[in-house]
Enzyme design. Structure first.
Site, PDB file in Angstrom:
ATOM      1  N   SER A  63      -0.573  -6.028  -1.933  1.00 25.53           N
ATOM      2  CA  SER A  63      -0.568  -5.324  -1.279  1.00 25.53           C
ATOM      3  C   SER A  63      -1.020  -5.072  -0.215  1.00 25.53           C
ATOM      4  O   SER A  63      -2.215  -4.886   0.814  1.00 25.53           O
ATOM      5  CB  SER A  63      -2.296  -4.990  -1.982  1.00 25.53           C
ATOM      6  OG  SER A  63      -2.552  -3.737  -2.932  1.00 25.53           O
ATOM      7  N   LYS A  66      -0.712  -3.114   2.363  1.00 28.15           N
ATOM      8  CA  LYS A  66      -1.394  -2.099   2.646  1.00 28.15           C
ATOM      9  C   LYS A  66      -2.079  -1.668   4.167  1.00 28.15           C
ATOM     10  O   LYS A  66      -2.657  -0.774   4.919  1.00 28.15           O
ATOM     11  CB  LYS A  66      -2.817  -1.599   1.384  1.00 28.15           C
ATOM     12  CG  LYS A  66      -1.781  -1.152  -0.183  1.00 28.15           C
ATOM     13  CD  LYS A  66      -2.949  -1.492  -1.110  1.00 28.15           C
ATOM     14  CE  LYS A  66      -2.911  -1.036  -2.748  1.00 28.15           C
ATOM     15  NZ  LYS A  66      -3.620  -1.929  -3.469  1.00 28.15           N
ATOM     16  N   TYR A 188       5.442   3.059  -1.270  1.00 30.27           N
ATOM     17  CA  TYR A 188       4.243   2.803  -2.514  1.00 30.27           C
ATOM     18  C   TYR A 188       4.824   1.681  -3.040  1.00 30.27           C
ATOM     19  O   TYR A 188       4.751   0.153  -2.476  1.00 30.27           O
ATOM     20  CB  TYR A 188       3.325   3.150  -3.131  1.00 30.27           C
ATOM     21  CG  TYR A 188       2.033   2.718  -3.964  1.00 30.27           C
ATOM     22  CD1 TYR A 188       1.356   2.070  -3.032  1.00 30.27           C
ATOM     23  CD2 TYR A 188       2.937   2.054  -4.835  1.00 30.27           C
ATOM     24  CE1 TYR A 188       0.366   1.466  -3.051  1.00 30.27           C
ATOM     25  CE2 TYR A 188       1.440   0.769  -5.915  1.00 30.27           C
ATOM     26  CZ  TYR A 188       0.720   0.796  -4.110  1.00 30.27           C
ATOM     27  OH  TYR A 188      -0.271  -0.121  -4.642  1.00 30.27           O
TER      28      TYR A 188
END
Ligand code: GLU
Length: 304
Positions: A63, A66, A188
């Site tokens: 993450s 991100k 993603y």
């Protein structure tokens, strides 16, 4: 006290602690990581690099990516981006579906999965080769073209991405995803499966400490006004539903990932990263948070 002396103290203290965290296993490939890995790297604007332990070993950034996808999207788009994703802490787990249903498919912020999927959707709309261009962005901000994805981690997450697929489907039903779902999901998962070391991540995060500029060559990657906003989002939303606790204990903007990495910055001063795979119940690296808390305590210096 010198920074390297402080890091040496943090290393000794951290190694002395029993680690009750658990390595993430919902992506099976991540469960294979050695739980005893521990590395930390501090990159200071005025005085350069300090570190210890496994600071040069690459791990899955998950993450933390991100923040990079948000930066890339914000460098290409203005405020219209924030009509599709909000900037409020969620207070819910990173992959929760509940809030999204109540809030008509608009994710709370770009650092939870739903928000990062909307950001990936915008990149798929704008970029010709989103995966290559995303990786190239990392190469530019680190100056290192050897950084790549781990394809085993990619395949492993892809096989278990039911929740992220659900988030995408739900948002598509509200009209907040424009592109083919699998293409967005692949971008993603691709960004999450990039591997970087603590040193490389600290180098990348220097743009957030240095008003949007790469320190080594002064290239402006993103305007400083946008960096202010990215840092604000990291401060309020960067640590799952534990952003308050992280601010309370550490006092720096940053972002964690389920690979056990944490990257944080002190604007105008430094970027710092730590890696220890076992996670606390909220999904943040247990020893990583401790090490960063000790850094701001021993230096007497945080943003607060
Ligand atoms: N790829 C992971 C997921 O979507 C990222 C999770 C994280 O690091 O927070 O589940």
């Amino acid at each position: 006290m010198q920074y390297q002396e402080i890091l040496n103290i943090i290393e000794a203290e951290t190694l002395n602690r029993s680690n009750t965290g658990r390595v993430a296993s919902y992506i099976p490939e991540l469960a294979k990581i050695d739980a005893d890995k521990l590395g930390m790297h501090l990159y200071c604007i005025n005085s350069g690099h300090y570190g210890f332990g496994d600071e040069n070993e690459r791990f899955s950034i998950q993450s933390i990516s991100k923040v990079f996808s948000l930066t890339l999207a914000m460098s290409l788009l203005d405020d219209e981006l924030f009509k599709r994703v909000d900037v409020e802490p969620s207070g819910d787990p990173f992959n929760s579906l509940i809030q999204l249903e109540y809030e008509n498919g608009i994710p709370r912020n770009p650092l939870i999965n739903a928000g990062a999927l909307v950001i990936a959707d915008t990149l798929v709309s704008i970029l010709k080769n989103p995966q290559e261009e995303f990786l190239n962005f990392i190469h530019v901000i680190t100056g290192d073209t050897t950084i790549d994805i781990n394809s085993k981690v990619f395949d492993s997450e892809k096989k278990h991405s039911y929740r992220n697929a659900s988030l995408l489907n739900l948002m598509k039903s509200f009209g907040n995803i424009k592109n083919d779902l699998e293409t967005v999901l692949d971008l993603y998962i691709y960004q999450c499966s990039i591997e970087m070391s603590c040193k490389e991540l600290a180098t990348a995060f220097m743009i957030y400490a240095n008003a949007g500029k790469i320190l080594s060559n002064d290239v402006q990657i993103i305007p400083s006004g946008k960096v202010k906003r990215i840092n604000a989002i990291m401060q309020t939303c960067g640590f799952y539903d534990e952003a308050g606790e992280f601010s309370f204990r550490v006092g720096l903007p940053g972002k964690s990932g389920v690979g056990g990495g944490i990257a944080a910055i002190h604007p105008g001063h430094y970027a710092v990263t730590v890696w220890s795979p076992p996670l606390n119940p909220k999904g943040n690296s247990k020893l990583g948070m401790y090490a960063l808390e000790r850094l701001t305590t021993l230096t007497g210096f945080s943003i607060f």
